[in-house]
Scaffold this motif. Structure first.
Motif, mmCIF file in Angstrom:
data_model
loop_
_atom_site.group_PDB
_atom_site.id
_atom_site.type_symbol
_atom_site.label_atom_id
_atom_site.label_comp_id
_atom_site.label_asym_id
_atom_site.label_seq_id
_atom_site.Cartn_x
_atom_site.Cartn_y
_atom_site.Cartn_z
ATOM 1 N N ASN A 216 -8.745 13.872 41.858
ATOM 2 C CA ASN A 216 -9.611 12.959 42.599
ATOM 3 C C ASN A 216 -10.469 13.786 43.553
ATOM 4 N N GLU A 217 -11.401 13.133 44.233
ATOM 5 C CA GLU A 217 -12.343 13.863 45.080
ATOM 6 C C GLU A 217 -11.660 14.631 46.194
ATOM 7 N N ARG B 275 -12.093 18.591 46.459
ATOM 8 C CA ARG B 275 -12.823 19.083 47.628
ATOM 9 C C ARG B 275 -11.998 20.093 48.428
ATOM 10 N N TYR C 163 -16.523 18.647 35.940
ATOM 11 C CA TYR C 163 -16.617 18.312 37.368
ATOM 12 C C TYR C 163 -18.065 18.341 37.864
ATOM 13 N N TYR D 229 -19.120 15.981 40.712
ATOM 14 C CA TYR D 229 -18.585 16.360 42.033
ATOM 15 C C TYR D 229 -19.415 17.490 42.632
#
Length: 318
Positions: A159-160, A164, A189, A192
């Motif tokens: 997930n983000e 991150r 990705y 993102y």
């Protein structure tokens, strides 16, 4: 009297035989039960095995982390620049690794704005560390480097938040050390990276603070339109072709100017080896004094032929 003695001996012998058979039967039963009982040690050791699409990774303290993606553990032993490192895999094999999806400014054969900062950041964050490599559809580039996503610790979910904070490619993008560079088929990705680079640009972080349009010019990796191969292999030139360079239309003089980003913009490149992409899309280099040197547009400049060849260029045919 003799008959009674015989009967007593027979009875005693029968009892002994019955007891022996009873003892042997119990012993066999115990052995069978022992063989059928699961081996606890074997069951526990199987927890470190990989399952297709997932990884179960032991750290130095033998605690196990299960990741939803398949990862390869490695140690960073060399540093090249902001988006390229050297690693030692667990099997003892050394590999160069190029980060997927991002492109940091150059700091080796040419020097782009913010290149040194990006290079130093990657070295400070990864050198000597254990990392986890994730591959995409394409495995290597035309230079033989592994194309990988770099996780500084195994994600527990995709997930983000995890991307991150734990994927180094994303961290470079988010902090303004890299621009996005999406090359098919490695696009897992891409959305993102686009978001993280957009945030960095909007907030003028890193290279976006130096130049609002970014500072990189690419590093020679094939563009999506030029190759659909997962290995991005360049086509070998024919030995019989004639050479037609891409000329600089501004001047035929040896005093053409060259920028730090390549191209004819500053006289500081005079006398250096010129890397050029000709009209057929082939990467060739010119030594000072070659027939087409003065009117050839330089994509990159090199101090040695070894540098030019390492970047994928070949000498011109004379």
């Amino acid at each position: 009297m003799i008959e009674r003695s015989f009967i007593n001996k027979f009875l005693i012998s029968s009892v002994i035989i019955i007891l022996l058979f009873t003892f042997i039967g119990c012993s066999d039963s115990s052995t069978v039960n022992s063989q059928n009982k699961p081996n606890q040690k074997t069951t526990q050791s199987s927890v470190s095995k990989s399952v297709a699409g997932t990884s179960q990774i032991k750290d130095s303290g033998n605690s196990v982390t299960t990741s939803p993606i398949k990862l390869q553990k490695a140690k960073v032993t060399h540093h090249t620049d902001g988006d390229t490192i050297g690693v030692m895999l667990e099997n003892g094999q050394y590999e160069k690794v190029r980060f997927i999806g991002v492109n940091t400014p150059e700091s080796t054969t040419k020097h782009e704005q913010y290149g040194e900062q990006a290079s130093n950041y990657t070295k400070s964050q990864l050198y000597g560390k254990t990392i986890y490599l994730e591959s995409d559809a394409g495995t290597t580039d035309k230079y033989g480097r592994l194309l990988r996503y770099i996780w500084i610790s195994p994600p527990t979910a995709i997930n983000e938040s995890e991307i991150r904070s734990k994927m180094f490619n994303a961290i470079l993008a988010s902090n303004g050390y890299a621009e996005q560079m999406t090359i098919q088929p490695n696009i897992k990705y891409a959305d993102y990276f686009r978001k993280f680079c957009g945030e960095a640009r909007e907030n003028k972080r890193g290279l976006w603070g130096v130049n609002p349009n970014g500072t990189t010019k690419g590093d020679g990796i094939s563009s999506p339109s030029s190759s659909s191969s997962s290995n991005y292999q360049s086509t070998s030139p024919s030995n019989s072709e004639s050479y037609t360079p891409r000329s600089d239309s501004s001047s035929g003089s040896s005093n053409n100017s060259v920028s730090e980003n390549g191209g004819i913009l500053s006289s500081s490149g005079n006398g250096k080896i010129k890397g050029n992409i000709n009209s057929k899309g082939e990467k060739v280099y010119h030594l000072y004094g070659d027939l087409y040197y003065n009117r050839t547009k330089a994509e990159e400049y090199f101090d040695t032929e070894a540098q030019a060849q390492a970047a994928g260029y070949r000498p011109i045919k004379k």
